[in-house]
Design a protein around this motif. Structure first.
Motif, PDB file in Angstrom:
ATOM      1  N   GLY A  38     -17.694  -7.825  13.944  1.00 18.51           N
ATOM      2  CA  GLY A  38     -18.753  -7.780  12.944  1.00 18.51           C
ATOM      3  C   GLY A  38     -18.445  -8.579  11.703  1.00 18.51           C
ATOM      4  N   THR A  39     -18.924  -8.078  10.595  1.00 17.91           N
ATOM      5  CA  THR A  39     -18.860  -8.830   9.336  1.00 17.91           C
ATOM      6  C   THR A  39     -17.470  -8.789   8.703  1.00 17.91           C
ATOM      7  OG1 THR A  39     -21.198  -8.416   8.900  1.00 17.91           O
ATOM      8  CG2 THR A  39     -19.811  -8.993   7.008  1.00 17.91           C
ATOM      9  N   ILE A  40     -17.015  -9.951   8.303  1.00 23.17           N
ATOM     10  CA  ILE A  40     -15.851 -10.044   7.420  1.00 23.17           C
ATOM     11  C   ILE A  40     -16.386 -10.555   6.091  1.00 23.17           C
ATOM     12  CG2 ILE A  40     -13.614 -11.119   6.993  1.00 23.17           C
ATOM     13  CD1 ILE A  40     -13.302 -11.428  10.022  1.00 23.17           C
ATOM     14  N   ARG A  41     -16.222  -9.758   5.070  1.00 21.84           N
ATOM     15  CA  ARG A  41     -16.847 -10.069   3.784  1.00 21.84           C
ATOM     16  C   ARG A  41     -16.169 -11.256   3.098  1.00 21.84           C
ATOM     17  NH1 ARG A  41     -17.182  -3.624   2.369  1.00 21.84           N
ATOM     18  NH2 ARG A  41     -18.850  -3.151   3.852  1.00 21.84           N
ATOM     19  N   GLN A  42     -16.783 -11.693   2.018  1.00 19.46           N
ATOM     20  CA  GLN A  42     -16.379 -12.942   1.365  1.00 19.46           C
ATOM     21  C   GLN A  42     -14.952 -12.892   0.807  1.00 19.46           C
ATOM     22  OE1 GLN A  42     -19.194 -14.309  -1.533  1.00 19.46           O
ATOM     23  NE2 GLN A  42     -17.759 -15.719  -2.504  1.00 19.46           N
ATOM     24  N   TYR A  43     -14.547 -11.744   0.293  1.00 18.80           N
ATOM     25  CA  TYR A  43     -13.217 -11.627  -0.304  1.00 18.80           C
ATOM     26  C   TYR A  43     -12.333 -10.764   0.600  1.00 18.80           C
ATOM     27  CZ  TYR A  43     -15.607 -13.273  -4.500  1.00 18.80           C
ATOM     28  OH  TYR A  43     -16.346 -14.012  -5.390  1.00 18.80           O
ATOM     29  N   THR A  44     -11.087 -11.191   0.766  1.00 21.45           N
ATOM     30  CA  THR A  44     -10.144 -10.400   1.552  1.00 21.45           C
ATOM     31  C   THR A  44      -8.813 -10.311   0.813  1.00 21.45           C
ATOM     32  OG1 THR A  44      -9.469 -12.377   2.789  1.00 21.45           O
ATOM     33  CG2 THR A  44     -11.179 -10.999   3.789  1.00 21.45           C
ATOM     34  N   ARG A  45      -8.090  -9.247   1.081  1.00 22.18           N
ATOM     35  CA  ARG A  45      -6.751  -9.111   0.525  1.00 22.18           C
ATOM     36  C   ARG A  45      -5.935  -8.187   1.429  1.00 22.18           C
ATOM     37  NH1 ARG A  45      -7.478  -4.997  -4.738  1.00 22.18           N
ATOM     38  NH2 ARG A  45      -7.808  -3.093  -3.491  1.00 22.18           N
ATOM     39  N   VAL A  46      -4.646  -8.135   1.181  1.00 23.96           N
ATOM     40  CA  VAL A  46      -3.738  -7.301   1.968  1.00 23.96           C
ATOM     41  C   VAL A  46      -3.148  -6.239   1.051  1.00 23.96           C
ATOM     42  CG1 VAL A  46      -1.593  -7.289   3.296  1.00 23.96           C
ATOM     43  CG2 VAL A  46      -3.199  -9.202   3.533  1.00 23.96           C
ATOM     44  N   SER A  47      -3.076  -5.000   1.549  1.00 20.85           N
ATOM     45  CA  SER A  47      -2.406  -3.937   0.795  1.00 20.85           C
ATOM     46  C   SER A  47      -1.297  -3.345   1.661  1.00 20.85           C
ATOM     47  CB  SER A  47      -3.401  -2.857   0.372  1.00 20.85           C
ATOM     48  OG  SER A  47      -3.889  -2.175   1.508  1.00 20.85           O
ATOM     49  N   TRP A  48      -0.278  -2.816   1.021  1.00 19.27           N
ATOM     50  CA  TRP A  48       0.832  -2.229   1.777  1.00 19.27           C
ATOM     51  C   TRP A  48       1.364  -1.013   1.040  1.00 19.27           C
ATOM     52  CZ3 TRP A  48       0.743  -6.896  -0.630  1.00 19.27           C
ATOM     53  CH2 TRP A  48       1.606  -7.082  -1.710  1.00 19.27           C
ATOM     54  N   VAL A  49       1.804  -0.044   1.829  1.00 20.07           N
ATOM     55  CA  VAL A  49       2.294   1.221   1.288  1.00 20.07           C
ATOM     56  C   VAL A  49       3.573   1.610   2.017  1.00 20.07           C
ATOM     57  CG1 VAL A  49       1.823   3.683   1.034  1.00 20.07           C
ATOM     58  CG2 VAL A  49      -0.018   2.021   0.679  1.00 20.07           C
ATOM     59  N   PHE A  50       4.598   1.938   1.249  1.00 18.71           N
ATOM     60  CA  PHE A  50       5.799   2.534   1.829  1.00 18.71           C
ATOM     61  C   PHE A  50       5.597   4.044   1.807  1.00 18.71           C
ATOM     62  CE2 PHE A  50       7.372  -1.544   0.191  1.00 18.71           C
ATOM     63  CZ  PHE A  50       8.085  -2.015   1.281  1.00 18.71           C
ATOM     64  N   ALA A  51       5.332   4.627   2.971  1.00 18.52           N
ATOM     65  CA  ALA A  51       5.057   6.060   3.021  1.00 18.52           C
ATOM     66  C   ALA A  51       6.287   6.846   2.598  1.00 18.52           C
ATOM     67  CB  ALA A  51       4.656   6.453   4.447  1.00 18.52           C
ATOM     68  N   GLY A  52       6.062   7.831   1.756  1.00 16.36           N
ATOM     69  CA  GLY A  52       7.168   8.641   1.278  1.00 16.36           C
ATOM     70  C   GLY A  52       7.824   8.100   0.017  1.00 16.36           C
ATOM     71  N   GLY A  53       7.362   6.912  -0.413  1.00 18.12           N
ATOM     72  CA  GLY A  53       7.883   6.348  -1.658  1.00 18.12           C
ATOM     73  C   GLY A  53       9.070   5.441  -1.444  1.00 18.12           C
ATOM     74  N   VAL A  54       9.333   4.620  -2.448  1.00 12.57           N
ATOM     75  CA  VAL A  54      10.422   3.650  -2.354  1.00 12.57           C
ATOM     76  C   VAL A  54      11.682   4.206  -3.007  1.00 12.57           C
ATOM     77  CG1 VAL A  54       8.837   1.707  -2.314  1.00 12.57           C
ATOM     78  CG2 VAL A  54       9.736   2.524  -4.508  1.00 12.57           C
ATOM     79  N   GLY A  55      12.798   3.603  -2.703  1.00  9.39           N
ATOM     80  CA  GLY A  55      14.079   4.006  -3.262  1.00  9.39           C
ATOM     81  C   GLY A  55      15.174   3.849  -2.230  1.00  9.39           C
ATOM     82  N   GLY A  56      16.393   3.807  -2.685  1.00 11.45           N
ATOM     83  CA  GLY A  56      17.506   3.680  -1.743  1.00 11.45           C
ATOM     84  C   GLY A  56      17.538   2.349  -1.026  1.00 11.45           C
TER      85      GLY A  56
END
Lengths: 133, 244
Positions: free
Chosen positions: B213-231
């Motif tokens: 289907g449709t891919i809109r005009q603007y795209t970006r990537v998001s990322w999440v480290f589950a449980g938080g970062v550290g170590g």
């Protein structure tokens, strides 16, 4: 004689049915090759071979080579965005005097060739379909 | 004019393995349309028609490298591998090539007085998108949650496409996994999810997903480290987006 050279050549290729001058992006082109299909009609009793023209003119593929250049409406831009099976017009203006011929083409092949210590090159192979006029 | 040379090639990722530094010397990518002559009785010139089928092939030449997760490991893998390659640079919006490839030929070529060479040929078992494929997230190392700069495609598309993720290195530290998503927007303000990749817990790792289907005009990537970062949390990855 009215000779013409590569400096006189202008190459135009349609992008979505709009002609674009791609001359500055093409470093080599093999040009037209038009072959009249013949068939041997040497018959019993003939001392020499004889040939007849079938009536079909066969064209070879046109191969254009140039640098990988991302400029809009250049060779690579046109070929890489030519993603449907549409026919587009290729026009060669051979001389300043205006000897020009065109043919409808299908995009047969697009090759991209990066190599160490060199500009990437693009090779675009077009298959003429129908008459060169 | 904006020519590109061998110095502009910024990554080649095979199954998430970053193999550019293995000594790649030549790449050839080839897209061919199947044509058939349709000259008929009565025609005076030959005519050709596009069957509607395309073939894709990519060939590589380089030096043999049997270091872990380098050239040899990538080429010995039996399963189809996600292959991502950046011929223009490593910026958002630069052209990329991304597909799921089956390696057909792998030649290891020793010769007297020379380094061994290794050549390979891939054919696609899925992809690449025949529209435009762009880098959505450059190959880079991340240590925090975040999102990339938006890319403006100028207009939306309605034919779907495909997205590829390659994670070349990952240290989770305090996190339990890395989840990467592609978002799209009509106004660069309000964002919706276009695709979410499977959570990654080890590297190298790569995944291909199709979108419809449709891919809109603007795209970006998001990322999440589950449980938080550290170590020592760190991840190196790249994402491409191709529109049909």
């Amino acid at each position: 004689m009215a000779k013409a050279s590569y400096t006189d050549l202008t190459i135009s290729l349609d992008k979505a049915a709009v002609a674009k001058d791609i001359s500055q992006y093409v470093t080599s082109i093999n040009g037209w090759s038009k072959e009249r299909i013949l068939e041997e009609i040497t018959a019993a009793g003939d001392a020499n071979d004889r040939w007849g023209a079938v009536g079909i003119l066969q064209k070879s593929e046109v191969v254009l080579t140039g640098p990988y250049d991302t400029t809009a409406n250049g060779l690579f831009d046109i070929a890489s965005t030519w993603t449907d099976d549409s026919e587009q017009t290729l026009t060669l203006l051979f001389s300043a005097a205006g000897y020009s011929q065109s043919v409808e083409c299908l995009l047969s092949k697009l090759e991209i060739n990066p190599s160490k210590g060199a500009f990437h090159t693009v090779v675009v192979t077009l298959r003429p379909t129908g008459a060169i006029s | 004019m904006t020519k590109k040379s061998s110095a502009d090639i910024s990554f080649l990722l095979i199954g998430g393995r970053s193999v550019l530094s293995s000594g790649l010397t030549v790449i050839n990518e080839s897209r061919e349309s199947k044509l058939e002559e349709i000259t008929a009785l009565g025609d005076t010139d030959d005519k050709w028609g596009a069957v509607g089928q395309k073939t894709w092939e990519m060939a590589q030449e380089g030096f043999f490298d049997d270091a872990t997760d380098k050239w040899h490991d990538a080429l010995e893998a039996a399963d189809p591998q996600v292959l991502m390659y950046a011929p223009e640079g490593n910026a958002i919006g630069d052209r990329a090539v991304a597909f799921s490839g089956v390696r057909t030929v792998y030649n290891v070529l020793p010769a007297r007085g020379a380094f061994h060479k290794a050549n390979a040929t891939y054919k696609a078992d899925a992809g690449p998108a025949y529209g435009q494929t762009k880098i959505a997230a450059p190959l880079a190392t991340k240590t925090e949650n975040g999102e990339s700069t938006a890319y403006n495609w100028t207009d939306p598309s309605t034919k779907g496409g495909e997205v590829h993720l390659a994670v070349s290195a990952l240290t989770l530290g305090a996190a339990t996994n890395l989840t990467v998503a592609i978002e799209h927007s009509i106004d660069n303000v309000t964002w919706n999810t276009l695709a979410i990749f499977t959570a990654v817990t080890t590297a190298p790792k790569a995944e291909r997903k199709t979108v419809t289907g449709t891919i809109r005009q603007y795209t970006r990537v998001s990322w999440v480290f589950a449980g938080g970062v550290g170590g020592g949390t760190t991840a190196t990855f790249a994402v491409t987006l191709g529109r049909n």
